[in-house]
Design an enzyme around this catalytic site. Sequence first.
Site, PDB file in Angstrom:
ATOM      1  N   GLY B  12       0.854  -1.191   0.000  1.00 54.40           N
ATOM      2  CA  GLY B  12       0.000   0.000   0.000  1.00 54.40           C
ATOM      3  C   GLY B  12       0.890   1.241   0.000  1.00 54.40           C
ATOM      4  N   GLY B  13       0.289   2.390   0.289  1.00 51.27           N
ATOM      5  CA  GLY B  13       1.063   3.629   0.273  1.00 51.27           C
ATOM      6  C   GLY B  13       2.289   3.554   1.162  1.00 51.27           C
ATOM      7  CB  ALA B  14       2.737   2.486   4.673  1.00 53.51           C
ATOM      8  N   GLY B  15       3.996   0.894   2.330  1.00 50.99           N
ATOM      9  CA  GLY B  15       4.997  -0.055   1.867  1.00 50.99           C
ATOM     10  C   GLY B  15       5.731   0.450   0.638  1.00 50.99           C
ATOM     11  CG  HIS B 235     -15.434   8.913   8.231  1.00 51.31           C
ATOM     12  ND1 HIS B 235     -16.481   9.666   7.751  1.00 51.31           N
ATOM     13  CD2 HIS B 235     -14.296   9.487   7.762  1.00 51.31           C
ATOM     14  CE1 HIS B 235     -15.987  10.657   7.011  1.00 51.31           C
ATOM     15  NE2 HIS B 235     -14.674  10.572   7.005  1.00 51.31           N
ATOM     16  NE  ARG B 281     -12.312  12.162   9.432  1.00 55.40           N
ATOM     17  CZ  ARG B 281     -11.495  11.600   8.550  1.00 55.40           C
ATOM     18  NH1 ARG B 281     -10.875  10.481   8.845  1.00 55.40           N
ATOM     19  NH2 ARG B 281     -11.315  12.161   7.378  1.00 55.40           N
ATOM     20  CD  GLU B 370      -5.700   2.266   9.097  1.00 61.95           C
ATOM     21  OE1 GLU B 370      -5.770   2.631   7.907  1.00 61.95           O
ATOM     22  OE2 GLU B 370      -6.695   1.937   9.767  1.00 61.95           O
ATOM     23  NE  ARG B 381      -6.956   8.748  10.082  1.00 68.21           N
ATOM     24  CZ  ARG B 381      -7.393   9.107   8.872  1.00 68.21           C
ATOM     25  NH1 ARG B 381      -6.721   9.984   8.160  1.00 68.21           N
ATOM     26  NH2 ARG B 381      -8.502   8.593   8.378  1.00 68.21           N
TER      27      ARG B 381
HETATM   28  C1  LIG Z   1     -12.244   4.880   2.506  1.00 64.00           C
HETATM   29  C2  LIG Z   1     -11.051   5.524   3.136  1.00 64.00           C
HETATM   30  C3  LIG Z   1     -10.750   6.867   2.869  1.00 64.00           C
HETATM   31  C4  LIG Z   1      -9.633   7.464   3.440  1.00 64.00           C
HETATM   32  N1  LIG Z   1      -9.350   8.773   3.129  1.00 64.00           N
HETATM   33  C5  LIG Z   1      -8.227   9.334   3.640  1.00 64.00           C
HETATM   34  C6  LIG Z   1      -7.857  10.666   3.289  1.00 64.00           C
HETATM   35  O1  LIG Z   1      -8.521  11.333   2.507  1.00 64.00           O
HETATM   36  N2  LIG Z   1      -6.728  11.179   3.819  1.00 64.00           N
HETATM   37  C7  LIG Z   1      -5.939  10.485   4.677  1.00 64.00           C
HETATM   38  O2  LIG Z   1      -4.931  11.014   5.108  1.00 64.00           O
HETATM   39  N3  LIG Z   1      -6.261   9.212   5.013  1.00 64.00           N
HETATM   40  C8  LIG Z   1      -7.378   8.631   4.520  1.00 64.00           C
HETATM   41  N4  LIG Z   1      -7.703   7.340   4.882  1.00 64.00           N
HETATM   42  C9  LIG Z   1      -6.753   6.562   5.679  1.00 64.00           C
HETATM   43  C10 LIG Z   1      -5.623   6.059   4.814  1.00 64.00           C
HETATM   44  O3  LIG Z   1      -6.056   5.906   3.489  1.00 64.00           O
HETATM   45  C11 LIG Z   1      -5.070   4.720   5.286  1.00 64.00           C
HETATM   46  O4  LIG Z   1      -4.782   4.786   6.640  1.00 64.00           O
HETATM   47  C12 LIG Z   1      -3.805   4.383   4.542  1.00 64.00           C
HETATM   48  O5  LIG Z   1      -4.005   4.441   3.156  1.00 64.00           O
HETATM   49  C13 LIG Z   1      -3.268   3.011   4.927  1.00 64.00           C
HETATM   50  O6  LIG Z   1      -2.152   2.741   4.121  1.00 64.00           O
HETATM   51  P1  LIG Z   1      -1.223   1.505   4.395  1.00 64.00           P
HETATM   52  O7  LIG Z   1      -0.198   1.489   3.325  1.00 64.00           O
HETATM   53  O8  LIG Z   1      -0.798   1.513   5.796  1.00 64.00           O
HETATM   54  O9  LIG Z   1      -2.210   0.250   4.226  1.00 64.00           O
HETATM   55  P2  LIG Z   1      -2.944  -0.382   2.895  1.00 64.00           P
HETATM   56  O10 LIG Z   1      -3.057   0.594   1.798  1.00 64.00           O
HETATM   57  O11 LIG Z   1      -4.160  -1.022   3.413  1.00 64.00           O
HETATM   58  O12 LIG Z   1      -1.918  -1.457   2.433  1.00 64.00           O
HETATM   59  C14 LIG Z   1      -1.674  -2.627   3.142  1.00 64.00           C
HETATM   60  C15 LIG Z   1      -0.827  -3.515   2.276  1.00 64.00           C
HETATM   61  O13 LIG Z   1      -0.351  -4.606   3.056  1.00 64.00           O
HETATM   62  C16 LIG Z   1      -0.536  -5.812   2.372  1.00 64.00           C
HETATM   63  N5  LIG Z   1      -0.689  -6.862   3.369  1.00 64.00           N
HETATM   64  C17 LIG Z   1      -1.540  -6.891   4.426  1.00 64.00           C
HETATM   65  N6  LIG Z   1      -1.375  -8.027   5.122  1.00 64.00           N
HETATM   66  C18 LIG Z   1      -0.393  -8.740   4.499  1.00 64.00           C
HETATM   67  C19 LIG Z   1       0.216  -9.993   4.727  1.00 64.00           C
HETATM   68  N7  LIG Z   1      -0.160 -10.763   5.740  1.00 64.00           N
HETATM   69  N8  LIG Z   1       1.174 -10.409   3.884  1.00 64.00           N
HETATM   70  C20 LIG Z   1       1.542  -9.642   2.828  1.00 64.00           C
HETATM   71  N9  LIG Z   1       0.992  -8.449   2.562  1.00 64.00           N
HETATM   72  C21 LIG Z   1       0.040  -8.006   3.394  1.00 64.00           C
HETATM   73  C22 LIG Z   1      -1.726  -5.587   1.480  1.00 64.00           C
HETATM   74  O14 LIG Z   1      -1.627  -6.401   0.351  1.00 64.00           O
HETATM   75  C23 LIG Z   1      -1.556  -4.114   1.097  1.00 64.00           C
HETATM   76  O15 LIG Z   1      -0.717  -4.029  -0.033  1.00 64.00           O
HETATM   77  C24 LIG Z   1      -8.817   6.728   4.317  1.00 64.00           C
HETATM   78  C25 LIG Z   1      -9.124   5.404   4.590  1.00 64.00           C
HETATM   79  C26 LIG Z   1     -10.233   4.802   4.030  1.00 64.00           C
HETATM   80  C27 LIG Z   1     -10.542   3.388   4.362  1.00 64.00           C
END
Ligand SMILES: Cc1cc2nc3c(=O)[nH]c(=O)nc-3n(C[C@H](O)[C@H](O)[C@H](O)COP(=O)(O)OP(=O)(O)OC[C@H]3O[C@@H](n4cnc5c(N)ncnc54)[C@H](O)[C@@H]3O)c2cc1C
Lengths: 279, 608
Positions: B12-15, B235, B281, B370, B381
């Site tokens: 995801g974005g973080a990774g 939310h 929120r 996250e 948040r």
């Molecule tokens: C609908 C929605 C709208 C949002 N809008 C906003 C916004 O406007 N502004 C803002 O700042 N934040 C917003 N947020 C919050 C923000 O988008 C998320 O907190 C953030 O994108 C999470 O990113 P991440 O990379 O941590 O996780 P994710 O994008 O969920 O990525 C997780 C990754 O980990 C992988 N993964 C998980 N478990 C495993 C495993 N066991 N083995 C291998 N891979 C694994 C998945 O494949 C995925 O690639 C929103 C959230 C939601 C749900």
Amino acid sequence: MSTQTPDTDETDPQAERMARKEERAAERDEASSKPDVGDDAITLKVFRYDPEVADKQEPRFDTFHVPREPGITVLDALIYARDTYDSSLTFRHSCRQAVCGSDALFINGSQRLGCQTQVADLNDSDTVRVEPLPHREVVKDLVVDMDHFYDQMDAVEPYFSPTEEPDGEQLQSRENREKIKMSTRCIWCGACMSSCNVAAGDNQYLGPAAINKAYRFYFDEREDDERQEERLQIIEQEHGVWRCQTQFSCTTVCPKDIPLTEHIQELKREAVKSNLKFW
Amino acid sequence: MYEHDVIVVGGGGAGLRAAIGAHEAGADVAIVTKLHPVRSHTGAAEGGINAALREGDDWELHAYDTVKGGDYITDAPAAETLAQDAPDNVVQLENWGMPFSREEDGRMSQRPFGGLSFPRTTYAGAETGHHLLHTLYEQVVKRGITVYDEWYVTRVAVSDEDDPNDRECYGCVAWDIQTGEIAGFRGREGTILATGGDGQVFDHTTNAVANTADGIAMAYRAGVPIEDMEFVQFHPTTLPSTGVLISEGTRGEGGILYNSEGERLMFEYGYATNDGELASRDVVSRGELTEINEGRGVDDEYVHLDMRHLGEERIMDRLENILHLAEDFEGVDGLENPMPVKPGHHYEMGGVETNEHGQTCIDGLYAVGEVACVSVHGSNRLGGNALPELLVFGARAGKHAAGEDLGEPEIPVGKTADAEGIEESDVDFPVEPGALAASSAAVSGDSPEEIVETAREAETERIERLLEKEEGVNHAEVRSKIQKSMTANVNVFREESAIEDALETIREAREEYQDVYVADTSRTFNTDLQHTIETRNVIDAAETIAMGALAREEFRGAHWRKEHQERRDDEWLKHTMISWNDGTPELWYRPALLEGENQTYEPKERHY
Ligand SMILES: Cc1cc2nc3c(=O)[nH]c(=O)nc-3n(C[C@H](O)[C@H](O)[C@H](O)COP(=O)(O)OP(=O)(O)OC[C@H]3O[C@@H](n4cnc5c(N)ncnc54)[C@H](O)[C@@H]3O)c2cc1C
Ligand code: SF4
Ligand code: FES
């Protein structure tokens, strides 16, 4: 992909266990066809195939009866069938909101996202027939191999790469952002590619999604002329834009309403213009 | 065994940002992810990215808003790092081609968001996350970073010293969903968890089906403390039938909330008489639910969000995606009618304890996005703060793992003997939490490779056992039981007896899980197996949320307690920490850090 299959002829205990599990699964399937889910239940016919499981090596359709809830989507119906009747029913899905592009399927004869398709909106909402995307290799049940699609995307150098690194925030006009807006909406679902006759016949054809990706960068004014030329060369190659026969099937199925055929046509015109320039 | 300098778990974005960071610092980095990167839930983010980019704004204001929004248990060094690094990170995205919305003069657009003192939410339509995710993935492709997609990571490979602070992480074990191959992944310099949120703990959520708290559970079981899990964001504007989010941007642009009487509830009933719809929120969610509980909800279930007065042109320009979502997932035309909305699970403020370099207390193990808790969000948040978080801390963790020196961290990690202000908790749980039998994720071995290999063997055994078991319970029943109980008992409004009920249900679920089996016999794309493994992670995460919720006897941010209607700064300016402790969880506290670079953040009453 693994091709190993449980060998049911031998009296290997593991194989026996597997066979017993399969039998029980078959019993459950049987049970699932008994409509105890309301009179107007949806009949869900789902394509099944697994190279490893004895009775699924020959592709077949299984029927599940799913209660008709208001607003139920095809994805909801699949999840219900899986969680209620047969946990081995396999399909990709994640976001449930038409943004992850995981669940492009062949639903009642056309490419759609399962999560974005309400059963009530289908031409036949009594019987819903769900198959994997045509013209893709099936891995299992509704899951297809996406590697070829990803390769075609990669082939157009799908990343912003101006000749010179920008220094600080670049400006972009609202008009230019608007120009590329639709093209940036692609969620890589593969529906377009699966619907395209040309792609079906020419494995190397870049396909609508990849050409659209090229469009997105070609028209982005933040990249320079030199890059534009290089981008044109990529899409002008033998298996590029000129293959498109403007059948509009991609445009029809795209869940993000991207005017794909128009984008391809526009790039053809750009290619002609640029060739004239060098005459 | 696959080997790289840095292994990033999650695309995801973080990774993706972590991988790019590590690559820029010269490391050979690989991403191992259960979904192809572009399928990650970051793509669903709508509203925007907070960054102090413009004249009249500065990072100190952003940091202040963040600490205040978090109701004063945000760690100041984390909030300040976020606010300082966000502008460069956003400009970086722009330089990588992200199609931000633009002003007349061609600069990136920003809009107001709840709890912000300056309109600093930088956006790309109402689909900011989609563009952010794809832009980052494009840069990963450009750099030729290896991606193992549709590989499911089941555990981190950590050594077995008694004290978790002495343990080291050498990589992880993953299973190829397509082929069934189980392999060790050796991360020579570091392993970064970026697995996202835990929405599957609740049954009405804006999160994806894949948000199953995998990283939280893996780190927890390896010995890393899990922090502040009771702070779950609900939310205020999700579609009632699916949980799909209607962005806060809708209110940011001027959308109005009405109850069934047609009253503008935020003002009419005094929930937020200054900021109204744009209060934080937690405040808006409680306002809506109070209306519904007091009989002023529409169909007793939701309230209305109206944006019609903004006009078609403005809506199409800035909120077009909202129209599509309301139409596709609720059958409502937002240009013609108000949209039904209600509070739904959205975001986990808590998570894996880290410092501002993304490090956990286990050497070589990082967490970002996250899944992590730095803690930048405290007890609530602010909208638009998660995306900058994943950019800022993703980049930092990637670089740090690749060997870049980021200086001494200010945020402590781990329950160490010399840590200041640590307190034990004396809360009584109605049932024993934790494992049913003693269990540990640690494995022994003399070399890093051997530890990865023994971890692989242990996981192979676990997976074989699940596959071979002939009958038992289907994981879906267990998961649904957790989701129902958490939604009924540990939601926006919480009371002691209900939280205790939830803990009892979680215990039952754990017992039932002992008997789960995987009906699918195949090694090919066995999602039955995947979901069964995920469900154990969902149980672990749910339990930590409920434990924290029971322990925290006050009302702060998103955590509202019926019996404790006050924020109690004398006692509770501290984080709730839970250590797995090899299966017998321990709850303890660490003081919040309110000392910033130039100022101390004195807790004030939070008014919107
Ligand atoms: C609908 C929605 C709208 C949002 N809008 C906003 C916004 O406007 N502004 C803002 O700042 N934040 C917003 N947020 C919050 C923000 O988008 C998320 O907190 C953030 O994108 C999470 O990113 P991440 O990379 O941590 O996780 P994710 O994008 O969920 O990525 C997780 C990754 O980990 C992988 N993964 C998980 N478990 C495993 C495993 N066991 N083995 C291998 N891979 C694994 C998945 O494949 C995925 O690639 C929103 C959230 C939601 C749900
Ligand atoms: S162009 Fe449309 S149909 Fe094709 S992959 Fe992208 S979103 Fe799917
Ligand atoms: S589940 Fe993500 S597009 Fe349908």
